[in-house]
Structures are given as C-alpha cells and as structure tokens.
Design an enzyme around this catalytic site. Structure first.
Site, PDB file in Angstrom:
ATOM      1  N   ASP A  96       0.404  -1.440   0.107  1.00  0.00           N
ATOM      2  CA  ASP A  96       0.140   0.105   0.151  1.00  0.00           C
ATOM      3  C   ASP A  96       1.325   1.614  -0.562  1.00  0.00           C
ATOM      4  OD1 ASP A  96      -2.046   1.395  -0.023  1.00  0.00           O
ATOM      5  OD2 ASP A  96      -3.053   0.665   1.771  1.00  0.00           O
ATOM      6  N   ASP A 101      -3.483   2.352  -5.665  1.00  0.00           N
ATOM      7  CA  ASP A 101      -2.316   2.547  -4.697  1.00  0.00           C
ATOM      8  C   ASP A 101      -2.369   1.282  -3.602  1.00  0.00           C
ATOM      9  OD1 ASP A 101      -4.816   2.793  -3.408  1.00  0.00           O
ATOM     10  OD2 ASP A 101      -3.353   4.777  -2.282  1.00  0.00           O
ATOM     11  N   GLU A 102      -2.609   0.164  -4.391  1.00  0.00           N
ATOM     12  CA  GLU A 102      -2.908  -0.727  -3.696  1.00  0.00           C
ATOM     13  C   GLU A 102      -2.867  -1.947  -4.252  1.00  0.00           C
ATOM     14  OE1 GLU A 102      -5.512  -1.642  -0.213  1.00  0.00           O
ATOM     15  OE2 GLU A 102      -6.467   0.099  -0.914  1.00  0.00           O
TER      16      GLU A 102
END
Length: 414
Positions: free
Chosen positions: A27, A121-122
């Site tokens: 993350d 983003d993860e």
C-alpha cells in the site's frame, strides 16, 4: 485514504518467523499527497492537503503531518483549513498519479506472477511459490519497498500474513513507511485488541450497530457466538464477522488486470444553469476518462452521466455503446446526448462521467468509420502531454473557462 495518522504504527524486525506469511499487501503511503510532493520537495514535512482552494471543495488526500490535525479525505476543505490553518493546498494531478501507479504495479508484476490490484495505490502479492528462489516475506517485502522508493520516489508500507484480511490490516498498522509480518500463530494476539472498525467491511454505521450490542473490539466479536451474531445482523453478516474475528479468510490472490470502471466528477464553485458551460465541463471530464482508459490499455462499453442539483438531488443516466471504446470523442458525445435528453434542469452543483463494462483493448474491432482516426489523434496528444505537461494541447472549448475546479478522481492515497 483512511484517517490514520501513524500514531499506532507497528512494525516487525527481520527475526520474525515469516514461513507462514504467503500473502503481501502493498500500500502506497498517502499516495496522492506523496506523488504531488515529488515536484515540491520543499513542502516535505509540512501539512499538505490535496484538493482545490474552494469552500465547496473536498479533501482528496492529506500528508501524515496534516492528518495529525484530524484532516482526512472526503472532508470539506473549509473544515480541513479550520483544523489545520497552516496547511498548504496543492491541486491534484490525476495523470501523474496514473503514471506512477503503472510504474509501481509493473514492479509488483516483475516480483510475482500473482498480483491482485485493489486500486490505484494498493495490491495483494502472492509469494507462496517464491520462498525457495527469493526468500520469504521479510526479504521480499523489504526489497519491494526499497525498489519502489528507488524507482518512483514513493513510500510503500507492506503487511504480510497467511490471509488477505490480516495482510491488509497489517499494512495499515505498519504505516507510514513500515513492514509488518504477522505469523499464523500470532494472528489472534494481533487481531483481538483491535477495534471493530478494523474488521473488513465494517464502516461507521456498522460500527455503531456493533457498539449497541456491546461489541467494541474484535475480541468482543470473537467471543460472541455466531448464532447470536446472525440473530443480530443476519446470517451472512454473522458468519462474516465470526470468521474474520478469528482470522479466517479463505480467499486467494486473484489477478485483476484492470479497474472495473474509470470516472471523474466535478463540483462547481457555484451552481450553473448554462447548458454550454455544462457541456464544456463534460468534455473536460470525458477527456480525463478517455486518457485513463488508454493508459490502462482497456476500452469501455458503458458511459454513465451523473448530475447533482443545487438541492443535492442526484440522478444518473447510462448508455451502452454498440462497441467498446477508449476514444474521448465517443465518450463525450454519449455524455452530451444523455445531458440533452434531461431537458430543462434546476441549477447543477456536480457533473460526473464514468466509463464501465471494461475489457482489453485488443478484444474487438472497430465499428465507427472515423473512430480509429480520432483514437490515433488522441494517443498523439497523450504523448505530448506525457512529455510537456497536460496543459500543452487541449480541445479549444476547454480553453474558454479559466476557473478553479473541484475534481474527484480515482480513490486512493493511504
């Protein structure tokens, strides 16, 4: 983005047993804010808020320095500035975020064949088959974090465990800039002291319902029978809560090649009634959607228009295209057509354009005679934007309006 400020950060050392930690959750820390700071290193260490300097705007992301004042995403900008008067506001740059996300995902793909993207983003990374060749979670997690920082300038936190749920929770506890490995025999000790909000799927409303029954920690849920949980919350939810409270999560890492939908919306600084101004805004939003589709190498079959009026009443209209597309012209014409069909409307507060029913760009041919020509022209514009900036080449109608905008792009930024 969550409301975490790093105050409960927990990391593990290289000596922890990682033999059962076969799943990583990677993350990016405060992604939108961190990405924006790459061009403004002078602001590192200061409370920075990503959004628009408007009383009607909302916070897109915030650095950890700003979060310590209570600032978090989706908060009205006016409230954020009351909590943190010394905050620096930076405009979001979604094309930058998209490019950096692609770089990070490429690094993950290079590390393991098992990568499940959860957003911009993860992602989950399966490492069960890599131990003999690449080592365990301690080594792989540390090398991933180092490579992401070296190649992109971004900071990633990593959680590692035997299940997706615990790995994701571990990465949130490791923030910012940490690695937390949770061995299988330590899962219960890790989970049970945590608040019920740490249970996957439990939001503020669900947390209030749990509290009414005296359930405040995961241990409280774990020591309540599944029968009672099912009686209170329904059979499916009762099973879900009981399983997670004891760390049970049978899901495996499943590769997701692309996002399910791509959209942008805009909240106006003043309610608007002028149809040409509304159409101009839809053109700008559709331009961003088309660019993101092309960047991802996908095309969409459905276009959705969202309109929110001055009284917050919201309507949506969707249109299924005869052929999937990544061409801005096709997307904007569909949005314009749906807007026209709405006829006379009250003052408009927000407009949004979303493309869904996504498939790989190579899955079909083209039906529109001029679509391929337009698509080639738009990809040429994309290349110019990448090299010289997004404002270098724009449709002429987008030059008519010079005003601050309140855009909501893809979610992310923990």
């Amino acid at each position: 983005m969550s409301k975490q400020d790093g105050s409960n950060r927990l990391v593990s050392g290289p000596e922890v047993d990682d033999s059962t930690a076969t799943i990583l959750h990677v993350d990016l820390d405060a992604f939108f804010a961190s990405a924006s700071l790459l061009a403004r290193p002078d602001l590192i260490g200061r409370p920075v808020v990503i959004g628009h300097d408007s009383s009607r705007s909302v916070v897109t992301a915030a650095t950890y320095e700003a979060r310590k004042y209570g600032v978090h995403s989706a908060m009205p900008m006016s409230r954020a500035l009351r909590l943190c008067p010394n905050a620096v506001i930076l405009e979001p740059d979604f094309s930058l975020y998209s490019r950096l996300s692609k770089q990070v995902m490429a690094i993950l793909d290079d590390t393991s064949p098992e990568v499940e993207r959860l957003g911009i983003d993860e992602a989950f990374v399966g490492i069960g088959g890599l131990r003999r060749l690449s080592g365990g979670a301690n080594r792989i997690g540390a090398e991933l974090r180092a490579r992401i920082r070296r190649e992109t300038g971004l900071v990633a936190s990593v959680g590692a465990a035997s299940t997706k749920y615990v790995a994701k929770l571990a990465s949130s506890r490791a923030k910012p800039d940490g690695l937390l490995v949770v061995p299988a025999d330590a899962v219960i000790d890790f989970l049970h002291p945590q608040p019920v909000s740490a249970l996957w799927g439990v939001g503020p409303k669900q947390q209030e319902r749990l509290a009414r029954y005296g359930l405040h920690t995961i241990a409280d849920v774990a020591h309540t029978s599944q029968e009672r949980l099912s009686a209170w919350f329904g059979e499916a939810t009762g099973r879900h809560l009981a399983a997670l409270a004891w760390g049970r999560d049978p899901r495996t890492v499943e590769e997701r090649e692309h996002e399910k939908s791509f959209g942008h919306s805009h909240t106006f600084s003043r309610d608007i009634t002028d149809r040409s101004e509304q159409e101009g805004e839809l053109l700008r939003l559709a331009t961003g959607v088309g660019r993101r589709l092309r960047d991802a190498g996908v095309q969409a079959r459905t276009v959705t228009l969202t309109v929110r009026f001055h009284d917050f009443r919201t309507i949506t209209r969707s249109r299924t295209l005869p052929e999937a597309t990544d061409v801005t012209r096709v997307i904007v014409e569909a949005a314009w057509s749906m807007l026209e069909q709405l006829g006379e409307m009250p003052p408009v507060r927000l407009l949004g354009v979303r493309a869904s029913a996504v498939q790989d760009a190579s899955d079909h041919g083209l039906l529109w005679d001029d679509t391929e020509t337009w698509g080639s022209a738009e990809r040429a514009m994309d290349a110019v934007h990448d090299r010289f900036g997004a404002a270098t080449v724009v449709p002429a109608s987008m030059l008519r309006r010079e005003r601050k905008r309140d855009d909501t792009g893809p979610s992310g930024g923990d």
